[in-house]
Design a protein around this motif. Structure first.
Motif, PDB file in Angstrom:
ATOM      1  N   SER A 238       6.373  -3.989 -11.015  1.00  0.00           N
ATOM      2  CA  SER A 238       5.245  -4.352 -11.882  1.00  0.00           C
ATOM      3  C   SER A 238       4.914  -5.837 -11.766  1.00  0.00           C
ATOM      4  CB  SER A 238       5.550  -4.010 -13.340  1.00  0.00           C
ATOM      5  OG  SER A 238       5.639  -2.624 -13.508  1.00  0.00           O
ATOM      6  N   TYR A 239       5.936  -6.674 -11.725  1.00  0.00           N
ATOM      7  CA  TYR A 239       5.735  -8.120 -11.569  1.00  0.00           C
ATOM      8  C   TYR A 239       4.976  -8.416 -10.277  1.00  0.00           C
ATOM      9  CZ  TYR A 239       6.805 -12.944 -10.372  1.00  0.00           C
ATOM     10  OH  TYR A 239       6.706 -14.268  -9.975  1.00  0.00           O
ATOM     11  N   HIS A 240       5.422  -7.825  -9.180  1.00  0.00           N
ATOM     12  CA  HIS A 240       4.787  -8.099  -7.893  1.00  0.00           C
ATOM     13  C   HIS A 240       3.388  -7.479  -7.800  1.00  0.00           C
ATOM     14  CE1 HIS A 240       7.946 -10.389  -6.034  1.00  0.00           C
ATOM     15  NE2 HIS A 240       8.836  -9.489  -6.416  1.00  0.00           N
ATOM     16  N   LEU A 241       3.173  -6.358  -8.456  1.00  0.00           N
ATOM     17  CA  LEU A 241       1.824  -5.785  -8.495  1.00  0.00           C
ATOM     18  C   LEU A 241       0.866  -6.719  -9.230  1.00  0.00           C
ATOM     19  CD1 LEU A 241       2.613  -2.020  -9.202  1.00  0.00           C
ATOM     20  CD2 LEU A 241       1.716  -3.000  -7.074  1.00  0.00           C
ATOM     21  N   ARG A 242       1.341  -7.327 -10.302  1.00  0.00           N
ATOM     22  CA  ARG A 242       0.493  -8.278 -11.036  1.00  0.00           C
ATOM     23  C   ARG A 242       0.157  -9.489 -10.165  1.00  0.00           C
ATOM     24  NH1 ARG A 242       4.052  -6.747 -15.083  1.00  0.00           N
ATOM     25  NH2 ARG A 242       5.174  -8.718 -14.995  1.00  0.00           N
ATOM     26  N   LYS A 243       1.090  -9.924  -9.329  1.00  0.00           N
ATOM     27  CA  LYS A 243       0.817 -11.039  -8.408  1.00  0.00           C
ATOM     28  C   LYS A 243      -0.259 -10.643  -7.399  1.00  0.00           C
ATOM     29  CE  LYS A 243       3.671 -14.303  -9.664  1.00  0.00           C
ATOM     30  NZ  LYS A 243       3.180 -15.577 -10.173  1.00  0.00           N
ATOM     31  N   LEU A 244      -0.163  -9.428  -6.863  1.00  0.00           N
ATOM     32  CA  LEU A 244      -1.184  -8.943  -5.926  1.00  0.00           C
ATOM     33  C   LEU A 244      -2.545  -8.852  -6.617  1.00  0.00           C
ATOM     34  CD1 LEU A 244       0.900  -6.163  -4.163  1.00  0.00           C
ATOM     35  CD2 LEU A 244      -0.094  -8.160  -3.023  1.00  0.00           C
TER      36      LEU A 244
ATOM     37  N   ASP B 118      -2.626   9.399 -19.668  1.00  0.00           N
ATOM     38  CA  ASP B 118      -2.307   8.933 -21.016  1.00  0.00           C
ATOM     39  C   ASP B 118      -2.292   7.401 -21.003  1.00  0.00           C
ATOM     40  OD1 ASP B 118       0.248   7.910 -20.247  1.00  0.00           O
ATOM     41  OD2 ASP B 118       1.145   9.879 -20.530  1.00  0.00           O
ATOM     42  N   GLY B 119      -2.238   6.810 -22.128  1.00  0.00           N
ATOM     43  CA  GLY B 119      -2.306   5.360 -22.234  1.00  0.00           C
ATOM     44  C   GLY B 119      -1.099   4.624 -21.695  1.00  0.00           C
ATOM     45  N   ARG B 120      -0.021   5.340 -21.413  1.00  0.00           N
ATOM     46  CA  ARG B 120       1.197   4.680 -20.953  1.00  0.00           C
ATOM     47  C   ARG B 120       1.221   4.454 -19.452  1.00  0.00           C
ATOM     48  NH1 ARG B 120       5.444   8.658 -23.209  1.00  0.00           N
ATOM     49  NH2 ARG B 120       3.830  10.015 -22.426  1.00  0.00           N
ATOM     50  N   GLU B 121       0.483   5.244 -18.694  1.00  0.00           N
ATOM     51  CA  GLU B 121       0.462   5.084 -17.241  1.00  0.00           C
ATOM     52  C   GLU B 121      -0.455   3.937 -16.855  1.00  0.00           C
ATOM     53  OE1 GLU B 121      -1.002   8.909 -15.980  1.00  0.00           O
ATOM     54  OE2 GLU B 121       0.969   9.415 -15.216  1.00  0.00           O
ATOM     55  N   ARG B 122       0.002   3.125 -15.948  1.00  0.00           N
ATOM     56  CA  ARG B 122      -0.819   2.029 -15.433  1.00  0.00           C
ATOM     57  C   ARG B 122      -0.981   2.254 -13.936  1.00  0.00           C
ATOM     58  NH1 ARG B 122       0.347  -4.372 -16.666  1.00  0.00           N
ATOM     59  NH2 ARG B 122      -1.755  -5.094 -16.157  1.00  0.00           N
ATOM     60  N   TRP B 123      -2.154   2.716 -13.541  1.00  0.00           N
ATOM     61  CA  TRP B 123      -2.441   3.015 -12.144  1.00  0.00           C
ATOM     62  C   TRP B 123      -3.045   1.798 -11.449  1.00  0.00           C
ATOM     63  CZ3 TRP B 123      -1.779   7.566  -9.299  1.00  0.00           C
ATOM     64  CH2 TRP B 123      -1.207   8.635 -10.014  1.00  0.00           C
ATOM     65  N   TRP B 124      -2.731   1.672 -10.163  1.00  0.00           N
ATOM     66  CA  TRP B 124      -3.230   0.574  -9.338  1.00  0.00           C
ATOM     67  C   TRP B 124      -3.846   1.152  -8.071  1.00  0.00           C
ATOM     68  CZ3 TRP B 124      -2.892  -4.313 -11.279  1.00  0.00           C
ATOM     69  CH2 TRP B 124      -1.960  -4.526 -12.309  1.00  0.00           C
ATOM     70  N   LYS B 125      -4.810   0.416  -7.503  1.00  0.00           N
ATOM     71  CA  LYS B 125      -5.397   0.801  -6.218  1.00  0.00           C
ATOM     72  C   LYS B 125      -5.816  -0.465  -5.468  1.00  0.00           C
ATOM     73  CE  LYS B 125     -10.045   1.465  -8.109  1.00  0.00           C
ATOM     74  NZ  LYS B 125     -11.102   2.426  -8.378  1.00  0.00           N
ATOM     75  N   PRO B 126      -5.865  -0.382  -4.133  1.00  0.00           N
ATOM     76  CA  PRO B 126      -6.321  -1.546  -3.355  1.00  0.00           C
ATOM     77  C   PRO B 126      -7.802  -1.815  -3.624  1.00  0.00           C
ATOM     78  CG  PRO B 126      -5.277   0.099  -1.939  1.00  0.00           C
ATOM     79  CD  PRO B 126      -5.463   0.726  -3.283  1.00  0.00           C
ATOM     80  N   VAL B 127      -8.201  -3.055  -3.559  1.00  0.00           N
ATOM     81  CA  VAL B 127      -9.597  -3.421  -3.742  1.00  0.00           C
ATOM     82  C   VAL B 127     -10.424  -2.911  -2.567  1.00  0.00           C
ATOM     83  CG1 VAL B 127     -11.186  -5.385  -3.806  1.00  0.00           C
ATOM     84  CG2 VAL B 127      -9.121  -5.411  -5.196  1.00  0.00           C
ATOM     85  N   SER B 128      -9.836  -2.951  -1.376  1.00  0.00           N
ATOM     86  CA  SER B 128     -10.553  -2.543  -0.168  1.00  0.00           C
ATOM     87  C   SER B 128      -9.717  -1.526   0.595  1.00  0.00           C
ATOM     88  CB  SER B 128     -10.808  -3.760   0.723  1.00  0.00           C
ATOM     89  OG  SER B 128     -11.294  -3.368   1.985  1.00  0.00           O
ATOM     90  N   ASP B 129     -10.372  -0.532   1.172  1.00  0.00           N
ATOM     91  CA  ASP B 129      -9.633   0.409   2.020  1.00  0.00           C
ATOM     92  C   ASP B 129      -9.560  -0.103   3.457  1.00  0.00           C
ATOM     93  OD1 ASP B 129     -12.233   0.817   2.852  1.00  0.00           O
ATOM     94  OD2 ASP B 129     -12.196   2.991   2.621  1.00  0.00           O
ATOM     95  N   LYS B 130     -10.045  -1.314   3.688  1.00  0.00           N
ATOM     96  CA  LYS B 130     -10.018  -1.911   5.026  1.00  0.00           C
ATOM     97  C   LYS B 130      -8.842  -2.867   5.203  1.00  0.00           C
ATOM     98  CE  LYS B 130     -14.993  -1.747   4.974  1.00  0.00           C
ATOM     99  NZ  LYS B 130     -14.993  -1.314   3.587  1.00  0.00           N
TER     100      LYS B 130
ATOM    101  N   ALA C 221      -3.531 -10.607  -9.254  1.00  0.00           N
ATOM    102  CA  ALA C 221      -4.012 -11.944  -9.619  1.00  0.00           C
ATOM    103  C   ALA C 221      -4.814 -12.594  -8.496  1.00  0.00           C
ATOM    104  CB  ALA C 221      -2.827 -12.835 -10.000  1.00  0.00           C
ATOM    105  N   HIS C 222      -4.536 -12.191  -7.262  1.00  0.00           N
ATOM    106  CA  HIS C 222      -5.251 -12.761  -6.110  1.00  0.00           C
ATOM    107  C   HIS C 222      -6.291 -11.797  -5.534  1.00  0.00           C
ATOM    108  CE1 HIS C 222      -3.119 -16.545  -5.943  1.00  0.00           C
ATOM    109  NE2 HIS C 222      -2.041 -15.870  -6.298  1.00  0.00           N
ATOM    110  N   GLY C 223      -6.562 -10.724  -6.274  1.00  0.00           N
ATOM    111  CA  GLY C 223      -7.667  -9.851  -5.913  1.00  0.00           C
ATOM    112  C   GLY C 223      -7.405  -8.839  -4.819  1.00  0.00           C
ATOM    113  N   PHE C 224      -6.146  -8.545  -4.518  1.00  0.00           N
ATOM    114  CA  PHE C 224      -5.845  -7.556  -3.483  1.00  0.00           C
ATOM    115  C   PHE C 224      -5.814  -6.136  -4.021  1.00  0.00           C
ATOM    116  CE2 PHE C 224      -3.935 -11.489  -1.843  1.00  0.00           C
ATOM    117  CZ  PHE C 224      -4.661 -11.596  -0.685  1.00  0.00           C
ATOM    118  N   ILE C 225      -5.436  -6.000  -5.296  1.00  0.00           N
ATOM    119  CA  ILE C 225      -5.400  -4.692  -5.946  1.00  0.00           C
ATOM    120  C   ILE C 225      -6.017  -4.820  -7.331  1.00  0.00           C
ATOM    121  CG2 ILE C 225      -3.344  -3.982  -4.648  1.00  0.00           C
ATOM    122  CD1 ILE C 225      -1.718  -4.354  -7.257  1.00  0.00           C
TER     123      ILE C 225
END
Length: 196
Positions: free
Chosen positions: A53-59, A74-86, A61-65
């Motif tokens: 989670s810490y490293h995902l927040r770093k990614l 539900d409200g407990r899950e925190r999903w992430w995805k890349p900003v670009s598929d390229k 913060a710089h706009g990669f994800i």
């Protein structure tokens, strides 16, 4: 058809994000999955959820994800995805006038090379677990053309266009539910000058 560009990192602080091998692993895992939770990624990289989670927040913060709340049930899950598929890219020339920048470029490039080598080594170690169809389809090749710098840049663009076309084909098939016989494929290409 409009030409699609891979986002290029020109900010040194953003590039520094990828000096950490776990962030490279997380970004790759997230790009492959297209979206995931920290728990799912933690299982893939064999690390604690809190560290992931810490490293995902770093990614992020710089706009990669970015967060993908639309995927949560539900409200407990925190999903992430890349900003670009390229994916992303960087040019050493963008940091050439800065000694710290040159050092970071070298560090990130070596981290990427190490993770690519590790992935290919794992395939070589596990070849017997793959069908003959897959082991015959896998390839490793080296070509040594004599080119100018401009020709090498043109070759790189052509190879990237071919790889993007195949990536889009695979994603379109997956989106259509055609997953039969499909596996993730790593394609590593390098082009660099050398003197014998």
């Amino acid at each position: 058809m409009a030409r699609e560009f891979t986002p290029t990192i020109t900010d040194l602080e953003a590039l520094k994000v990828f000096t950490h091998p776990l962030r490279i692993a997380l970004y790759r895992a997230l790009s492959t999955a297209r979206a995931a939770t920290a728990s799912q990624l933690a299982d893939q990289v064999d690390e604690a959820v809190s560290l992931v989670s810490y490293h995902l927040r770093k990614l992020a913060a710089h706009g990669f994800i970015v967060e993908a709340p639309e995927l949560g049930t539900d409200g407990r899950e925190r999903w992430w995805k890349p900003v670009s598929d390229k994916g992303w890219s960087f040019r050493g020339s963008d940091f050439v006038g800065d000694p710290e920048g040159a050092a970071v470029v070298g560090q990130v490039t070596r981290q990427l090379l190490a993770t690519r080598t590790q992935r290919y080594g794992a395939f070589l170690d596990q070849q017997s677990a793959w069908s003959t169809e897959w082991t015959d389809a896998a390839f490793s090749a080296e070509y040594v053309p004599r080119l100018t710098a401009a020709e090498l840049a043109e070759l790189a663009e052509e190879m990237a266009a071919v790889a993007r076309r195949w990536q889009q084909r695979g994603r379109a098939a997956e989106d259509a539910g055609d997953t039969e016989g499909r596996e993730h494929v790593a394609l590593h290409l390098y082009g660099f000058p050398y003197r014998p």
